[in-house]
Design a protein around this motif. Structure first.
Motif, PDB file in Angstrom:
ATOM      1  N   LYS A 332       1.008  -1.049   0.065  1.00  0.00           N
ATOM      2  CA  LYS A 332      -0.070  -0.106   0.016  1.00  0.00           C
ATOM      3  C   LYS A 332       0.967   0.985  -0.144  1.00  0.00           C
ATOM      4  O   LYS A 332       0.177   2.260  -0.014  1.00  0.00           O
ATOM      5  CB  LYS A 332      -0.921   0.059   1.269  1.00  0.00           C
ATOM      6  CG  LYS A 332      -2.046  -1.130   1.118  1.00  0.00           C
ATOM      7  CD  LYS A 332      -2.933  -0.967   2.329  1.00  0.00           C
ATOM      8  CE  LYS A 332      -4.037  -1.932   2.434  1.00  0.00           C
ATOM      9  NZ  LYS A 332      -4.862  -2.020   3.583  1.00  0.00           N
ATOM     10  N   GLN A 333       2.144   1.154   0.317  1.00  0.00           N
ATOM     11  CA  GLN A 333       2.979   2.204   0.474  1.00  0.00           C
ATOM     12  C   GLN A 333       3.612   2.717  -0.947  1.00  0.00           C
ATOM     13  O   GLN A 333       4.234   3.745  -1.125  1.00  0.00           O
ATOM     14  CB  GLN A 333       4.183   2.128   1.473  1.00  0.00           C
ATOM     15  CG  GLN A 333       3.797   1.483   2.658  1.00  0.00           C
ATOM     16  CD  GLN A 333       2.638   2.484   3.408  1.00  0.00           C
ATOM     17  OE1 GLN A 333       3.087   3.716   3.612  1.00  0.00           O
ATOM     18  NE2 GLN A 333       1.674   1.697   3.809  1.00  0.00           N
ATOM     19  N   VAL A 334       3.098   1.968  -1.951  1.00  0.00           N
ATOM     20  CA  VAL A 334       3.780   2.044  -3.537  1.00  0.00           C
ATOM     21  C   VAL A 334       2.524   2.605  -4.002  1.00  0.00           C
ATOM     22  O   VAL A 334       1.121   2.166  -4.210  1.00  0.00           O
ATOM     23  CB  VAL A 334       4.415   0.901  -3.815  1.00  0.00           C
ATOM     24  CG1 VAL A 334       4.648   1.028  -5.266  1.00  0.00           C
ATOM     25  CG2 VAL A 334       5.396   0.188  -2.976  1.00  0.00           C
ATOM     26  N   PRO A 335       2.705   3.772  -5.052  1.00  0.00           N
ATOM     27  CA  PRO A 335       1.739   4.086  -5.827  1.00  0.00           C
ATOM     28  C   PRO A 335       1.089   3.046  -6.962  1.00  0.00           C
ATOM     29  O   PRO A 335       1.927   2.079  -7.412  1.00  0.00           O
ATOM     30  CB  PRO A 335       2.254   5.293  -6.604  1.00  0.00           C
ATOM     31  CG  PRO A 335       3.890   5.006  -6.745  1.00  0.00           C
ATOM     32  CD  PRO A 335       3.890   4.270  -5.260  1.00  0.00           C
ATOM     33  N   ALA A 336       0.014   3.314  -7.387  1.00  0.00           N
ATOM     34  CA  ALA A 336      -0.507   2.468  -8.308  1.00  0.00           C
ATOM     35  C   ALA A 336       0.234   2.258  -9.469  1.00  0.00           C
ATOM     36  O   ALA A 336       1.022   3.512  -9.943  1.00  0.00           O
ATOM     37  CB  ALA A 336      -1.879   3.096  -9.051  1.00  0.00           C
ATOM     38  N   GLY A 337       0.835   1.288 -10.128  1.00  0.00           N
ATOM     39  CA  GLY A 337       1.608   1.088 -11.275  1.00  0.00           C
ATOM     40  C   GLY A 337       3.022   0.798 -10.969  1.00  0.00           C
ATOM     41  O   GLY A 337       3.866   0.247 -11.636  1.00  0.00           O
ATOM     42  N   SER A 338       3.111   0.635  -9.591  1.00  0.00           N
ATOM     43  CA  SER A 338       4.424   0.295  -8.914  1.00  0.00           C
ATOM     44  C   SER A 338       5.653   0.856  -9.560  1.00  0.00           C
ATOM     45  O   SER A 338       6.623   0.181  -9.714  1.00  0.00           O
ATOM     46  CB  SER A 338       4.513  -1.502  -8.827  1.00  0.00           C
ATOM     47  OG  SER A 338       3.353  -2.003  -8.460  1.00  0.00           O
ATOM     48  N   ASN A 339       5.570   2.140  -9.802  1.00  0.00           N
ATOM     49  CA  ASN A 339       6.698   2.614 -10.275  1.00  0.00           C
ATOM     50  C   ASN A 339       7.300   2.056 -11.599  1.00  0.00           C
ATOM     51  O   ASN A 339       8.580   2.152 -11.697  1.00  0.00           O
ATOM     52  CB  ASN A 339       7.683   3.003  -9.294  1.00  0.00           C
ATOM     53  CG  ASN A 339       7.320   4.070  -8.246  1.00  0.00           C
ATOM     54  OD1 ASN A 339       7.257   3.732  -7.137  1.00  0.00           O
ATOM     55  ND2 ASN A 339       6.986   5.243  -8.601  1.00  0.00           N
ATOM     56  N   GLY A 340       6.364   1.346 -12.323  1.00  0.00           N
ATOM     57  CA  GLY A 340       6.840   1.240 -13.710  1.00  0.00           C
ATOM     58  C   GLY A 340       7.236  -0.319 -13.752  1.00  0.00           C
ATOM     59  O   GLY A 340       7.457  -0.892 -14.655  1.00  0.00           O
ATOM     60  N   LEU A 341       7.116  -0.910 -12.506  1.00  0.00           N
ATOM     61  CA  LEU A 341       7.476  -2.321 -12.517  1.00  0.00           C
ATOM     62  C   LEU A 341       6.025  -3.367 -12.748  1.00  0.00           C
ATOM     63  O   LEU A 341       4.930  -3.177 -12.284  1.00  0.00           O
ATOM     64  CB  LEU A 341       7.826  -2.792 -11.089  1.00  0.00           C
ATOM     65  CG  LEU A 341       8.142  -4.428 -10.740  1.00  0.00           C
ATOM     66  CD1 LEU A 341       9.221  -4.889 -11.543  1.00  0.00           C
ATOM     67  CD2 LEU A 341       8.565  -4.466  -9.198  1.00  0.00           C
ATOM     68  N   ARG A 378       3.434  -5.185  -4.569  1.00  0.00           N
ATOM     69  CA  ARG A 378       2.207  -4.517  -5.151  1.00  0.00           C
ATOM     70  C   ARG A 378       2.344  -4.857  -6.768  1.00  0.00           C
ATOM     71  O   ARG A 378       1.176  -5.281  -7.230  1.00  0.00           O
ATOM     72  CB  ARG A 378       2.486  -3.074  -5.179  1.00  0.00           C
ATOM     73  CG  ARG A 378       1.295  -2.400  -5.982  1.00  0.00           C
ATOM     74  CD  ARG A 378       1.086  -0.938  -5.515  1.00  0.00           C
ATOM     75  NE  ARG A 378      -0.226  -0.269  -6.052  1.00  0.00           N
ATOM     76  CZ  ARG A 378      -1.105   0.184  -5.431  1.00  0.00           C
ATOM     77  NH1 ARG A 378      -0.913   0.559  -3.984  1.00  0.00           N
ATOM     78  NH2 ARG A 378      -2.140   0.596  -6.027  1.00  0.00           N
ATOM     79  N   ALA A 379       3.244  -5.065  -7.350  1.00  0.00           N
ATOM     80  CA  ALA A 379       3.179  -5.480  -8.762  1.00  0.00           C
ATOM     81  C   ALA A 379       2.531  -6.886  -9.043  1.00  0.00           C
ATOM     82  O   ALA A 379       2.131  -7.050 -10.027  1.00  0.00           O
ATOM     83  CB  ALA A 379       4.678  -5.452  -9.287  1.00  0.00           C
TER      84      ALA A 379
END
Length: 501
Positions: A332-341, A378-379
């Motif tokens: 949950k601490q990572v934004p949607a899209g997992s920073n491109g991963l 997240r990814a």
């Protein structure tokens, strides 16, 4: 009056004892509390021991009894749900001849492909509603060709739930629903498929007695009843594959209604009244639990082989000290899209929705300076949700357009992050319910034993616990990026296949 439901899963056996009056579970248990082993002697193979399932059933039931929440002698009927498409072989003494070749085993693809070509694609699809693919009939053909000594000893073939029913009652039965999931049933001919039986050279004597899903499939043997602390003579009154049973447990029985699960595998399952099929057999059509000659009810099934199994594999990479809840909180601490991963979650056998391609799991665009284990957590969940969207779009192209999807609040749907990601990626609201497979099997037993007059009566106490509506639009771009990567990977796999042939 009490009902017992048994759910033979890939990872464990779950049982529930349900009060027929309230439709509530008085006690539930599973065994083991870790993942059951899958035997993989070669790449793409997957087997389990049927005797292991029987031992786990007894262990889980004892754990349930230990709750002290009910009197086992008050149980009046038994229902069984089971992992679909597995092949179990027994001899005349009802002894198992080999490990079960289970649903995610890929060895029989070429046997199904041969049958598809020989029978004819149009005839196969219009009569079987599927390609023979990698289903139970093709698995039996593999045994016939590669293990002739085993094949010669077969008295009856069955699916996992039929085996547990046999251990309970001493009787071997099946159903139209089960035969259809094995690709043995001709929907137009309304009987055993002569095309399949003749092409593979199977004798009809191998097929068990065919009973309705909701009916007596035998009664509990006295010796087994004593061992299980149950009353002798109670009926096994329901048997169904796990996905039709999951749909039943969510009261998904009528055309247009849709259910989803995200356990070891991920499934979207919709009900239709049309003898429809996907021209590429990427999604599959089987007889639903309430299919009859007079009232056609078909289950349209999309399967992703590795959903919860990928999440479990990811957890194991980071050690046993991290829990699923902690994984979800980190994700949950990572934004949607997992920073491109991005993750392609296809590492558990040949994927039917990818035309039986075996492409594996792929992690794309890892940045060693940016991405952490939280990004991976997240990814992985986003990749699984994207795979559901890819499959749902196939179902939409075949006329299945759900306006709402029902799911049990279990497995991956216990994660708020996954449930919200799933909804936002597919763009359809999800209703979450408390019901789960072993409870559905118990209620199915109540229907089959006549304790309930109808499915509607069996599910009158069904409790909705949450509704999740699509809320974020940025997931569309995440999905489109993911889909581009999948398309590229499929092209690469095709090129590799052509270069090696």
């Amino acid at each position: 009056m009490l009902l017992l439901g048994i759910d033979i899963g890939t990872s464990s056996v779950k049982v529930s004892v349900v009060d027929a009056e309230s439709q509530k579970a008085l006690a539930s248990a599973q065994y083991p509390d870790t993942e059951s082993p899958i035997i993989s002697l070669q790449l793409g193979w997957a087997e389990q021991s049927p005797d292991m399932w029987w031992d786990q059933t007894q262990q889980a039931l004892q754990l349930c009894h230990n709750s002290g929440a009910y009197n086992p002698q008050d149980i009046a009927a038994i229902g069984i749900a089971y992992q679909m498409h597995g092949l179990v072989l027994v001899d005349k003494n009802q002894e198992v001849l080999r490990n079960s070749i289970i649903w995610c085993d890929s060895r029989a693809v070429e046997y199904g492909d041969r049958a598809f070509a020989a029978i004819g694609e149009e005839r196969s699809l219009s009569h079987l509603l599927n390609s023979p693919g990698n289903f139970t009939a093709a698995k039996l053909a593999w045994v016939k060709e590669n293990e002739p000594k085993v094949y010669a000893q077969i008295d009856k073939i069955m699916l996992p739930g039929d085996f547990i029913g046999m251990k309970l009652t001493g009787e071997v039965t099946t159903s139209v629903s089960a035969l259809s999931e094995g690709i043995f049933f001709d929907f137009k001919g309304n009987g055993l498929s002569e095309d399949v039986m003749n092409f593979f050279g199977f004798s009809e004597e191998l097929i068990p007695t065919i009973n309705p899903v909701f009916s007596a499939h035998g009664t509990l043997l006295p010796t087994v009843a004593e061992k299980l602390k149950l009353k002798a003579g109670i009926p096994v009154a329901y048997k169904a594959g796990d996905q039709p049973n999951n749909a039943l447990s969510l009261n998904v029985l009528n055309p247009g209604e849709v259910a989803a699960t995200a356990g070891t595998s991920g499934v979207i399952y919709g009900v239709s009244d049309q003898l429809a099929y996907d021209p590429q057999s990427r999604v599959n059509t089987f007889a639903h639990v309430n299919y009859t000659d007079e009232q056609k009810r078909l289950g349209i099934l999309l399967c992703i082989n590795g959903t919860g199994s990928l999440n479990r594999w990811t957890k194991s990479l980071f050690g046993t000290n991290i829990s699923y809840a902690q994984m979800n909180e980190q994700a949950k601490q990572v934004p949607a899209g997992s920073n491109g991963l991005h993750v392609l979650p296809f590492g558990n056998g040949a994927e039917r929705m990818l035309c039986n391609k075996l492409i594996g799991v792929h992690f794309h665009h890892i940045d060693l300076n940016m991405h952490t284990q939280s990004h991976i957590f997240r990814a992985v969940q986003e990749g699984i949700a994207c795979a559901f969207r890819y499959g749902l779009d196939i179902m939409r192209s075949n006329g299945m357009n759900p306006t709402v999807i029902r799911a049990g609040k279990a497995n991956l749907f216990l994660s708020d992050l996954f449930a919200e990601t799933f909804v936002n990626v597919i763009g359809v609201p999800v209703e979450l319910y408390k019901n789960y497979g072993s409870v559905g099997a118990a209620l199915g037993a109540g229907i089959g034993a006549g304790i309930f007059s109808s499915p509607a009566e069996a599910f009158r106490g069904m409790e909705k616990v949450q509704v999740i509506e699509p809320a974020q639009t940025d997931f569309e771009s995440v999905y489109q990026e993911w889909k581009v990567l999948l398309d590229k990977q499929l092209i690469a796999e095709q090129q590799i296949e052509e270069a090696t042939n």
